[in-house]
Design a protein around this motif. Structure first.
Motif, PDB file in Angstrom:
ATOM      1  N   UNK A  15      22.632  -4.133  10.678  1.00 10.52           N
ATOM      2  CA  UNK A  15      23.275  -5.482  10.813  1.00 10.52           C
ATOM      3  C   UNK A  15      22.341  -6.160   9.921  1.00 10.52           C
ATOM      4  N   UNK A  16      21.045  -6.064   9.933  1.00 13.92           N
ATOM      5  CA  UNK A  16      20.130  -6.711   9.408  1.00 13.92           C
ATOM      6  C   UNK A  16      20.274  -6.384   7.809  1.00 13.92           C
ATOM      7  N   UNK A  17      20.576  -5.318   7.517  1.00 13.10           N
ATOM      8  CA  UNK A  17      20.446  -4.882   5.891  1.00 13.10           C
ATOM      9  C   UNK A  17      21.935  -5.585   5.494  1.00 13.10           C
ATOM     10  N   UNK A  22      24.914  -9.295   2.350  1.00 10.55           N
ATOM     11  CA  UNK A  22      26.033 -10.620   2.089  1.00 10.55           C
ATOM     12  C   UNK A  22      25.489 -11.861   2.205  1.00 10.55           C
ATOM     13  N   UNK A  23      24.122 -12.017   2.371  1.00  9.67           N
ATOM     14  CA  UNK A  23      23.490 -13.608   2.251  1.00  9.67           C
ATOM     15  C   UNK A  23      23.243 -14.277   3.242  1.00  9.67           C
ATOM     16  N   UNK A  24      23.589 -14.050   4.380  1.00  7.06           N
ATOM     17  CA  UNK A  24      22.847 -14.948   5.498  1.00  7.06           C
ATOM     18  C   UNK A  24      21.612 -14.672   6.022  1.00  7.06           C
ATOM     19  N   UNK A  25      21.001 -13.615   5.648  1.00  8.24           N
ATOM     20  CA  UNK A  25      19.843 -13.252   6.003  1.00  8.24           C
ATOM     21  C   UNK A  25      18.922 -13.046   4.976  1.00  8.24           C
ATOM     22  N   UNK A  26      17.608 -13.477   5.022  1.00  6.26           N
ATOM     23  CA  UNK A  26      16.691 -12.904   3.741  1.00  6.26           C
ATOM     24  C   UNK A  26      16.458 -11.489   3.701  1.00  6.26           C
ATOM     25  N   UNK A  31      13.863  -6.083   5.804  1.00  5.24           N
ATOM     26  CA  UNK A  31      12.851  -5.182   5.510  1.00  5.24           C
ATOM     27  C   UNK A  31      12.136  -4.990   7.059  1.00  5.24           C
ATOM     28  N   UNK A  32      11.815  -6.175   7.793  1.00 10.13           N
ATOM     29  CA  UNK A  32      10.964  -6.270   8.730  1.00 10.13           C
ATOM     30  C   UNK A  32      11.633  -5.420  10.078  1.00 10.13           C
ATOM     31  N   UNK A  33      13.187  -5.627   9.924  1.00 11.02           N
ATOM     32  CA  UNK A  33      13.857  -5.153  10.995  1.00 11.02           C
ATOM     33  C   UNK A  33      14.195  -3.638  10.845  1.00 11.02           C
ATOM     34  N   UNK A  34      13.997  -3.164   9.494  1.00 13.49           N
ATOM     35  CA  UNK A  34      14.092  -1.844   9.343  1.00 13.49           C
ATOM     36  C   UNK A  34      12.751  -1.092   9.549  1.00 13.49           C
TER      37      UNK A  34
END
Length: 52
Positions: A15-17, A22-26, A31-34
């Protein structure tokens, strides 16, 4: 296929990726979440230990 215990972490990482793409998250948040996911499921090694 991910084990059942890994699925919530995998979903968060994916989801973070997607959100970063798509733009809403940096990208840094994705990267941090992965990396957090990779450490939790033991697929990420410390670079110094991998070189030995």
């Amino acid at each position: 296929m991910a084990r059942r215990s890994q699925r919530p972490h995998l979903r968060s990482a994916l989801r973070a990726c997607f959100d970063a793409y798509n733009g809403p998250k940096p990208v840094s948040a994705a990267r941090k979440t992965f990396f957090r996911f990779a450490k939790q499921v033991a697929i990420l090694e410390d670079a110094t230990s991998a070189m030995q």
